[in-house]
Design an enzyme around this catalytic site. Structure first.
Site, PDB file in Angstrom:
ATOM      1  N   GLY B 167       1.888   0.546  13.383  1.00 34.28           N
ATOM      2  CA  GLY B 167       2.075   1.947  13.722  1.00 34.28           C
ATOM      3  C   GLY B 167       3.225   2.189  14.687  1.00 34.28           C
ATOM      4  N   ARG B 195       3.966  -7.296   3.455  1.00 32.81           N
ATOM      5  CA  ARG B 195       5.202  -6.545   3.643  1.00 32.81           C
ATOM      6  C   ARG B 195       4.841  -5.181   4.213  1.00 32.81           C
ATOM      7  NH1 ARG B 195       9.305  -9.129   1.285  1.00 32.81           N
ATOM      8  NH2 ARG B 195       8.813 -10.611  -0.385  1.00 32.81           N
ATOM      9  N   THR B 198       3.647   1.264   5.190  1.00 33.46           N
ATOM     10  CA  THR B 198       4.173   2.592   5.530  1.00 33.46           C
ATOM     11  C   THR B 198       5.217   2.496   6.642  1.00 33.46           C
ATOM     12  OG1 THR B 198       2.352   2.816   7.081  1.00 33.46           O
ATOM     13  CG2 THR B 198       2.035   3.776   4.907  1.00 33.46           C
ATOM     14  N   SER B 199       5.447   1.304   7.166  1.00 36.46           N
ATOM     15  CA  SER B 199       6.384   1.145   8.284  1.00 36.46           C
ATOM     16  C   SER B 199       7.782   0.804   7.756  1.00 36.46           C
ATOM     17  CB  SER B 199       5.875   0.041   9.211  1.00 36.46           C
ATOM     18  OG  SER B 199       6.097  -1.215   8.624  1.00 36.46           O
ATOM     19  N   ASP B 256      -7.648   5.396   6.385  1.00 39.77           N
ATOM     20  CA  ASP B 256      -7.580   4.119   7.081  1.00 39.77           C
ATOM     21  C   ASP B 256      -8.877   3.903   7.856  1.00 39.77           C
ATOM     22  OD1 ASP B 256      -6.095   1.876   7.475  1.00 39.77           O
ATOM     23  OD2 ASP B 256      -4.837   2.689   9.058  1.00 39.77           O
TER      24      ASP B 256
END
Lengths: 501, 501
Positions: B167, B195, B198-199, B256
Site C-alpha cells: 500500500g 508481482r 495494484t502497486s 480485501d
C-alpha cells in the site's frame, strides 16, 4: 471498428477483440468493453482477446446478443475500455455494513443494466443482500431503480394481479383458474410471469401449451382491453431487466435473499402499474419458506414495500407440503386446468388456492366485503363464467378457444411407480418430484412430467399406483426413473414400524 | 474428443464446444465442463458453445491454459458436465452466518483449485469473508486447505522470511536490503513474492531489473543453499494456488477482507515451511490500514494463525504516510536499492525499515536479545556484508553481480513537476503517486516511475522540483502528466493560508 457476428453461446456477454486493437484501446482481459453506435453506448462486454478468432479492426459479437441489440454484421461501431469502479466502491461500502443512498443504488442498478458489472460484481451484490441485507428504504430504492431502468406498461384503469413465489410443483396451473375467475368478477388482470427457473413448469410454460405467451406490450394492452386479462411471459417486455440479470446469478449461486425476492417481484408489478396484488407464499418441504414465521416476515416486507408504491398487497400463506392438484409439467398441468375450467370443478388444493386468490383480488378491488370474495369466485367458476373468460383470453393470445384436454399431448414414453406396501400416504417429497419431472424433460419438453394418483392422507394398498412419469424421450424417461427408484418420494406409513428379532 | 489450441486471452477459463457435442454431453452455458486425460481430471472450464469457432468432436482450449496444463494440440481428452452444488450449498450456509467445518472449507478450496467454481462463486466467497467473516478456526482451516492444494518446498534447516502487506509506493525495494542483510547475519531467507497487483512495483518486479526471478522449486532450494537466500517470484511455484485465484477476484471487486489477507500471505509462507516471519503493516493515507488500532487487530490475527503452524511471527506496524525512499517503479527502485547496498547507506525511511526487519528476524532466530538485532543489522549493512551477499544472490539468479546503478535504464521520456509556492511539505498522496506511476507504465514498463526530490517536512521554494515522472512512451508520459496536473499529490504548507479582499 466493424462488427462480426459469431454463433456463440456463453454464460456472460463476451466480445472478441484482436490483440492489436486491445493494445491500442489500452484494454486487457480484466477490462469491460463499452460498444457505441453513432456515439451512443449500446452495451458493455467482457473482452476475449484472440488473434485466431477475429481480425484486426473487427469486433466479434455473439449473434444472439447482436439480435437483441439490433446490431447487424459489418456494422460500424466504436469501442472503449470502461470501469465500474464507482459501483465497486459503493459495494465495498456495503461490505462495511453501511446503508446505501438512493443515488448509490441507482448508480449500481444503472451499471448493471448497461452491462458494466461482470458476473463477479453481480455475485457480490447478491451475496451482500444475503448477508449484510437491505433495510426498508434501501429495498424501496432498489425497486425504484429496477423499474426506472426498464419499460413500463400503463393501463387506463386499475389493474390487478397475483403471484406465487413458488417452490411447490404443480403450482403453475393455479393462475389458469385464478385469472379468468378474477376477470369473470369484473377485474382487469394483466398477469405476466417468467418461465420456470428451477421448477418443472412456470405459469408461462403451462399457458404456452394452449396459446402464445410471447406477447408485446401492445398485445398485452389489447388482450386486457378486449378479454379483461392475459396470461403472458415477461420475456419480450423488458420490465425491470436488472431482475433478470440478478436472477441468473442467484440461480447459479443457489442464493435467494428475501430483499431480492421482494424487489424482483414488485419491480415487475410496479412496471405494470398494478394497484392490487395477491402474493402466494407456500410453506413446507422443498419450498422457499421453512416456517410460517419466515413467511410472515416476508409477507410484511411485501405489504410494506407495496404501500410505498400505492399498491395494496395481500399475502396468502398457503400449505406447500405437497404438490398442487394431480399433475406436474406444462402440458399435464394445462390438461388439468382446462378440464377443471370446463367442468367447473377441480381437486381441492387447486380449487381452494385459485378461489382464495380470485376472492382476495375481488375484495381488494372493493367489490366484496372481507371474507366474502371467495364465495363469489366459486360461483363464477362453477357457473362456467371463468371458462368463458378463459376462452376469450386464449383467443386473444392466438390459441384455440375450443381446445379440448385430449388435444394436448403427453409424453409417449411413460412408466408407473407402484406402492410396495399398504398404509396411508404420510409424506410427498416436493423436491424429488421436481427433480424427476425435470430429468424427464420438463419444462422444455412440454409433454414431460408427472401424474399423481395419490395425495397425503390417501390410503393405498401394496401394488397400487402412486404416480406416472411421462417423457418424449425414452432416454430421459429412464434417467428420471433411475432417480425415482433411488429416493423415497412418497412415504407410506403403517402402524408397525419395525420388528426386532 | 480432440483438443484444439486457440490463441485466446480471457478473464476466466473457457473451453469452446460445438453445440452438437454440448447437447450430447447434456451441458449448457451455465454448466462447468470437466476435462479428463486418460480418465484423470485435469481442469474445469466454462463452456462457450459455438458452431462457428470449433468443429464437432473438437474442444477449443486457450493456448496459455493448455501450456500450463501441458496439453498439446489434437490430444485425446474426454469432457463431461459437472456441478459445484456441494460448494454452493456450503456457501449458502455461510450466508446464514453459520460456521464452516474443516471438511466444508476443504471441499470449497478443492473445488476452487480444480476449477469447478466460476467467477461468480469465487466472488461470493470473497464477499462472504468481507461480510459474515471467518473465525480463528475457520481461517486456520482455510490456510491448511490452501496449503494442501498446492506445492510445498522443504528445506533441511530453519528458514526465515519477511512480507509487507503493501500500500506504500516505493516499498518494493525494502526486501533488496533486508534479505541480504538477514543472510549476512547468518539466516536462510527464501523470500518469494508476487508481482505488483495494484502497486507500481512488487518486490519480484524490482528484483527482476537485476536478475531472473522466475525460479523453479529446485532453483530456489539451490539459491538458498549456496547464497543463503533468494528474492524470487511465486509464479512458477504453484504454492497455495487458491490464493492466486482469489486475489484475481478480490482485485477486480476492490475487496480485501482481513481473513483473506492473513490466509493469502500465510498459506504461501506455510508452503515454504518458514519458521520465523516478520510482517510489515504500513499505516497511513492510501495504505490498506487506516489506523494503528486496525493494524493491531490484523497483527494479532497474523500472530495467532502463525502459532497454529509453529511459525513465530513478529508484526511491525510502520509509518506509511509517504513513499519509502525516493523512488517508485521497478528500475528506479532497483537503482536506489543497489546504490544503497554499494554505499552502505540509504535514505532514512528505507534504511530504518530494512534494518528493523533484518534485526527482528535475527532476534527471532535466537541470535540476539530483543532490542539488539537492529544494531547488528546496521553493522552488517554499513560494513558492505549485505552487498556481498546480494551479489551472490544475483549470481545464483542469473544476474550480473557487478551491475552498476548506471547500467539500469530509466524511461527516456521524463517531465519534472515543480512547486508553485514556498513552504514545507505537509502531505504526500500515496495513492496519487501510485496512479501516476502506473499511468506512466509501471510495473510492465520497468523503466517507468517517479523520482521524488522531497519528503514530508522538507522546506521548498517556489520553482523547486518536487518529483520527476519517467516513461518509455511519450503517450503514456503525457497521460501521467495530465493526471498529475489534475490533483495535488504533494501539499506545501505556508503560514498565510488566504487573504480576504
Amino acid at each position: 471498428m466493424k462488427t462480426r457476428l459469431i454463433e456463440i453461446s456463453f454464460a456472460s456477454d463476451v466480445a472478441l477483440v484482436h490483440p492489436e486493437d486491445a493494445r491500442q484501446m489500452g484494454i486487457d482481459i480484466e477490462s469491460r468493453l463499452l460498444i457505441r453506435r453513432n456515439g451512443m453506448p449500446i452495451a458493455a462486454f467482457s473482452p476475449m482477446i484472440s488473434q485466431d478468432l477475429v481480425g484486426k479492426g473487427e469486433i466479434g459479437i455473439p449473434k444472439s446478443v447482436a439480435n437483441a441489440l439490433k446490431l447487424s454484421d459489418g456494422e460500424e461501431v466504436s469501442a472503449e475500455g470502461v470501469t465500474a469502479s464507482e459501483s465497486l466502491n459503493i459495494m465495498a461500502k456495503k461490505t462495511q455494513g453501511m446503508r446505501l443512498s438512493r443515488e448509490e443504488i441507482r448508480k449500481l442498478i444503472a451499471d448493471m443494466v448497461s452491462g458494466l458489472l461482470d458476473d463477479a460484481a453481480i455475485a457480490e451484490f447478491v451475496t451482500l443482500q444475503s448477508t449484510v441485507g437491505m433495510d426498508d428504504d434501501e429495498i424501496h430504492e432498489l425497486i425504484r431503480a429496477m423499474v426506472e431502468t426498464g419499460n413500463k406498461i400503463e393501463f387506463p384503469y386499475p389493474v390487478y394481479d397475483e403471484h406465487s413465489i413458488g417452490g411447490v410443483p404443480g403450482n403453475s396451473k393455479v393462475a389458469l383458474l385464478a385469472v379468468p375467475t378474477s376477470v369473470a368478477l369484473g377485474l382487469k388482470v394483466p398477469k405476466t410471469s417468467s418461465r420456470a427457473i428451477t421448477s418443472p413448469s412456470g405459469t408461462a410454460d403451462t399457458m404456452e401449451a394452449l396459446a402464445n405467451v410471447s406477447l408485446t406490450t401492445e398485445e398485452i394492452r389489447n388482450a386486457v382491453e378486449k378479454a379483461g386479462g392475459t396470461i403472458a411471459w415477461t420475456g419480450r417486455l423488458n420490465l425491470a431487466p436488472a431482475d433478470d440479470i440478478m436472477v441468473r446469478i442467484e440461480r447459479r449461486l443457489l442464493l435467494d435473499p428475501p430483499s431480492q425476492v421482494v424487489a424482483s417481484i414488485l419491480s415487475k408489478k410496479v412496471s405494470l402499474g398494478i394497484s392490487g396484488l395477491v402474493i402466494d407464499l407456500p410453506v413446507g418441504n422443498g419450498t422457499k419458506l421453512q416456517s410460517e414465521r419466515e413467511a410472515e416476515n416476508l409477507a410484511a416486507m411485501f405489504v410494506k414495500q407495496g404501500g410505498k408504491f400505492n399498491m395494496s398487497i395481500k399475502a396468502l400463506i398457503t400449505f406447500g407440503g405437497e404438490p398442487i392438484g394431480y399433475t406436474i409439467g406444462p402440458n399435464l398441468e394445462a390438461i388439468e386446468a382446462l378440464t377443471a375450467l370446463m367442468k367447473g370443478e377441480a381437486s381441492q388444493s387447486l380449487m381452494d388456492k385459485a378461489m382464495y386468490i380470485a376472492g382476495a383480488l375481488y375484495e381488494m378491488a372493493g367489490k366484496a366485503n372481507i371474507g366474502e370474495g371467495e364465495a363469489h369466485a366459486r360461483d363464477a367458476f362453477k357457473s362456467g363464467k371463468s371458462y368463458e373468460k378463459f376462452k376469450k383470453i386464449l383467443e386473444m393470445q392466438g390459441g384455440n378457444p375450443e381446445v379440448k384436454p385430449e388435444d394436448i399431448p403427453v409424453g409417449e414414453y411413460s412408466e408407473t411407480i407402484y406402492s410396495n406396501k399398504s398404509g396411508a400416504v404420510t409424506f410427498i417429497d416436493n423436491r424429488a418430484l421436481t427433480i424427476i419431472s425435470r430429468l424427464a424433460g420438463a419444462p422444455l419438453d412440454k409433454a414431460a412430467g408427472i401424474k399423481l394418483y395419490v395425495k397425503i392422507g390417501n390410503r393405498v394398498k401394496s401394488g397400487d399406483p402412486l404416480f406416472k412419469i411421462y417423457s418424449s424421450s425414452s432416454h430421459r424417461l429412464s434417467e428420471a426413473l433411475a432417480f425415482a427408484n433411488s429416493v423415497k418420494e412418497i412415504e407410506i406409513g403403517t402402524m408397525l414400524l419395525k420388528v426386532f428379532p
